[in-house]
Design a protein around this motif. Structure first.
Motif, short mmCIF file in Angstrom:
data_model
loop_
_atom_site.label_atom_id
_atom_site.label_comp_id
_atom_site.label_asym_id
_atom_site.label_seq_id
_atom_site.Cartn_x
_atom_site.Cartn_y
_atom_site.Cartn_z
N ASP A 84 0.81 -1.23 0.00
CA ASP A 84 0.00 0.00 0.00
C ASP A 84 0.84 1.28 0.00
O ASP A 84 0.37 2.34 0.44
N ALA A 86 3.45 3.32 -2.81
CA ALA A 86 3.96 3.29 -4.18
C ALA A 86 5.15 4.23 -4.32
O ALA A 86 5.27 5.23 -3.61
N ASP A 88 8.03 5.84 -7.50
CA ASP A 88 8.31 6.02 -8.92
C ASP A 88 9.73 6.56 -9.04
O ASP A 88 10.29 7.11 -8.08
N PRO A 98 1.50 8.82 -5.13
CA PRO A 98 0.17 8.37 -4.70
C PRO A 98 -0.23 7.01 -5.27
O PRO A 98 -0.99 6.27 -4.64
N ARG A 99 0.23 6.68 -6.46
CA ARG A 99 -0.23 5.44 -7.08
C ARG A 99 0.91 4.80 -7.88
O ARG A 99 1.82 5.50 -8.36
N PRO A 100 0.89 3.48 -8.03
CA PRO A 100 1.99 2.81 -8.73
C PRO A 100 2.01 3.11 -10.21
O PRO A 100 0.98 3.35 -10.83
N GLY A 101 3.24 3.10 -10.77
CA GLY A 101 3.40 3.32 -12.20
C GLY A 101 4.30 2.26 -12.80
O GLY A 101 4.55 1.20 -12.20
N ARG A 105 6.15 -1.31 -11.26
CA ARG A 105 5.78 -2.59 -11.86
C ARG A 105 7.01 -3.32 -12.39
O ARG A 105 7.10 -4.55 -12.28
N THR A 146 7.01 13.51 -1.76
CA THR A 146 6.55 14.26 -2.93
C THR A 146 7.02 15.71 -2.87
O THR A 146 7.16 16.37 -3.91
#
Length: 352
Positions: A84, A86, A88, A98-101, A105, A146
Motif C-alpha cells: 500500500d 507506491a 516512482d 500516490p499510485r503505482p506506475g 511494476r 513528494t
C-alpha cells in the motif's frame, strides 16, 4: 572478556520448558559456515542462483542483480515489496507517489523473475536460506517524499514505511517458502545509511546541506519494532564505518553482519557474542583483489577471536564467513573466487 561458555543459571521459569505453548520465542536460527552478502554482477537470475547454491551450499541466498538497471537496485527492489505504498523513479532517484506506475511494476516483475529462477534451480533445496532487503532507515534515507525532501526526516513517513516493509517482508518470506519448502528462511536487513543517520551525515536532496542527526534511541526503537514483526531470524548488516553493533544487537537482531576490517569496537563484538548473537564476518573485499590462501584468512580470524578473549573451539559455531560487502561491483570471475574463498576458509575454523 568473559567466555560465552561461562556458567549460567539453569533454572527455568513457567513457559521456559521445552515445548511450552507459553514460549513464543523463535527457534534457534539456522546459520551456516559461509554465505554471501547479497548482490552479484551479471543480469541472469537463473545463472546467479545456480552459482550461489553451488558455491555456498550450506547457506545460500537469493542473489540481487543491480546490473539489470532501475528496479533491481537495493532501494527499488525493496520498494517492490512495500504494501500500500507506491514509488516512482525520478532523475534524482526513487520517490514516494500516490499510485503505482511503470517503474514500480518493473521492479516487481524483476523480483518475480528472481523467485521463478529460485524455483527452477533450488526447489528441492533444504536448509538455511537468506533473503536481503534494505532496512527501514536506509529505505527512508533513499526515498524522497513528494515535496522533495528525504522520507527519513518525517517520523510519520518513517513509521509508515517500516510497517509496510514488515508486511511486505512477511509476504516475501512466504513466497520463497512456497517455492522452496525445505528452506529455513532468515532475513537480512541492509542498513548502510544508519551511521550517517545517527551522525547527521546524510546530505539534503539539494546536496548543499546535511540532515539533522536522529537520536540513537529512536533508531533502535524503530528497528526493534520491525525485527519483532518479521517471522524469521533477522540479520542486521552494515559494511560502513562506525557500524552501530550495540544498537543493532539491542534492537533484537539474531545476527550482525559487518566488514571485519572496519570494526574497531571490540567491546561491542564481545558483548554480542556473550549475548548469543551470531556474527556474519566479512573477510574478503567486495571488489576485485588478490586473495590470500583460505587458511591465511582463517588464521586472521582466529587471531581476532583470541584478541576478543573467547575459546578457540567456539569460533566455528559463532561466525559465518562472507565477503565484506556485496559483489555487484566485482568481475564475475572474482565474485566466484570470493564465494569459494569464504567457503574454504570456514573449513579451517572447524576443530581438529
Amino acid at each position: 572478556m568473559a567466555s560465552p561458555t561461562d556458567d549460567r543459571d539453569d533454572s527455568t521459569t513457567p513457559g521456559d520448558e521445552p515445548g511450552s505453548t507459553d514460549d513464543l520465542r523463535p527457534a534457534p536460527a539456522p546459520w551456516g559456515p559461509a554465505s554471501g552478502v547479497g548482490s552479484l554482477p551479471g543480469t541472469d537470475p537463473v545463472e546467479a542462483v545456480r552459482l550461489v547454491v553451488g558455491e555456498l551450499p550450506d547457506l545460500p541466498h537469493l542473489p540481487e542483480l543491480p546490473g539489470r538497471g532501475a528496479g533491481a537496485d537495493m532501494i527499488g527492489r525493496t520498494a517492490a515489496l512495500l504494501v500500500d505504498i507506491a514509488v516512482d523513479l525520478t532523475p534524482a532517484g526513487w520517490r514516494l507517489v500516490p499510485r503505482p506506475g511503470n517503474d514500480l511494476r518493473r521492479a516487481q516483475e524483476l523480483l518475480d523473475r528472481d523467485l521463478d529462477a529460485l524455483f527452477d534451480v533450488a526447489e528441492r533445496y533444504a536448509g538455511p536460506f537468506k533473503l536481503q532487503v534494505a532496512g527501514p532507515w536506509t529505505l527512508a534515507a533513499g526515498l524522497e517524499r513528494t515535496r522533495g525532501d528525504r522520507a527519513v526526516v518525517d517520523p510519520g513517513a518513517r513509521r509508515d514505511l517500516a510497517q509496510s516493509l514488515a508486511e511486505g517482508v512477511a509476504a516475501h518470506v512466504a513466497a520463497v517458502s512456497a517455492r522452496v519448502p525445505g528452506a529455513r528462511v532468515v532475513v537480512q536487513f541492509d542498513e548502510p545509511s544508519v551511521p550517517a543517520v545517527l551522525q547527521g551525515g546524510l546530505p539534503t536532496v539539494s546536496g548543499f546541506g546535511k540532515l539533522s542527526a536522529v537520536e540513537s534511541n529512536v533508531v533502535e526503537e524503530q528497528l526493534a519494532v520491525l525485527v519483532a514483526r518479521v517471522p524469521t531470524p533477522v540479520v542486521l548488516h552494515c559494511c560502513a564505518t562506525r557500524a552501530p553493533l550495540d544498537l543493532f544487537r539491542a534492537a533484537g537482531a539474531a545476527a550482525l553482519s559487518f566488514d571485519l576490517g572496519l570494526v574497531q569496537d571490540l567491546d561491542a563484538v564481545g558483548t554480542a557474542v556473550e549475548a548469543g548473537t551470531h556474527l556474519f564476518v566479512g573477510v574478503v573485499p567486495g571488489t576485485d583483489a588478490t586473495l590470500p590462501a583460505p587458511k591465511a584468512t582463517a588464521s586472521r580470524l582466529q587471531a581476532w577471536w583470541r584478541e576478543l578473549g573467547f575459546r578457540a573451539e567456539d569460533l566455528h559455531a559463532a561466525v559465518t564467513l562472507t565477503p565484506a560487502c556485496g559483489l555487484a561491483g566485482a568481475s564475475p570471475a572474482y565474485a566466484r573466487r570470493a564465494m569459494t574463498h569464504v567457503r574454504e576458509a570456514a573449513r579451517y575454523l572447524l576443530p581438529e
